[in-house]
Design a protein around this motif. Sequence first.
Motif, mmCIF file in Angstrom:
data_model
loop_
_atom_site.group_PDB
_atom_site.id
_atom_site.type_symbol
_atom_site.label_atom_id
_atom_site.label_comp_id
_atom_site.label_asym_id
_atom_site.label_seq_id
_atom_site.Cartn_x
_atom_site.Cartn_y
_atom_site.Cartn_z
ATOM 1 N N VAL A 84 5.468 26.183 11.853
ATOM 2 C CA VAL A 84 6.481 26.697 12.769
ATOM 3 C C VAL A 84 7.168 25.490 13.411
ATOM 4 O O VAL A 84 6.492 24.565 13.861
ATOM 5 C CB VAL A 84 5.855 27.569 13.885
ATOM 6 N N THR A 110 10.182 25.212 16.253
ATOM 7 C CA THR A 110 11.113 25.901 17.143
ATOM 8 C C THR A 110 11.862 24.855 17.952
ATOM 9 O O THR A 110 11.231 24.003 18.597
ATOM 10 C CB THR A 110 10.354 26.839 18.103
ATOM 11 N N THR A 131 14.854 24.249 20.916
ATOM 12 C CA THR A 131 15.685 24.807 21.974
ATOM 13 C C THR A 131 16.715 23.751 22.348
ATOM 14 O O THR A 131 16.354 22.624 22.703
ATOM 15 C CB THR A 131 14.833 25.179 23.204
ATOM 16 N N CYS A 136 11.324 20.683 21.218
ATOM 17 C CA CYS A 136 10.757 21.393 20.065
ATOM 18 C C CYS A 136 9.275 21.631 20.245
ATOM 19 O O CYS A 136 8.584 20.882 20.936
ATOM 20 C CB CYS A 136 11.019 20.642 18.763
#
Length: 177
Positions: A115, A117, A119, A162
Amino acid sequence: MSEPKHRHLPEDVARYFESMSPQDRIKAVLDVRAPTDQRFVSPWVEQQCKLREVKSLSSTHSLVTFAFTVSRFYCNGSGNLHGGAQATIFDMATSIAMQAISKQEQWINGGVSRVLTVTYLRPAPEGEELLLECDVVHMGKRLAMLKGTLKRERDGAIISTCDHNKAAVDAKPGWKL
């Protein structure tokens, strides 16, 4: 036509890395040159990414800071660091940061992302000098948890953050750097 000269590492790469300091491990990764490598990340790793600081807090936790200047190559049409480029840079930098504390052969190749992610908070225009702080929160036998924060160097304003989770994979037989 002669073959390009590449830096060769010992057969037992894991043992070689274990004998190095955390800073020297990361420098060794950043020093690998592949002049014919056309992958997207090669120019960033080989030419732009500069190691600023390494803090090994334990055998499973480290903090690593890199610096780079936003290159036009990684910008979108509005002249800012592209979000996809940021995700790729986070992926590469947090994985490189793992080498500061990696003493396990299954992590020598950086593992694979499970994963990632990101932002995004504000733009980073071409020419902006940035700091990328990578936090290897924990690295176990098979799973790792990493965090990254991309900041403007001039004032510390956060550009993006992240969360990165990775899984260790076995190196292919005969795998070499």
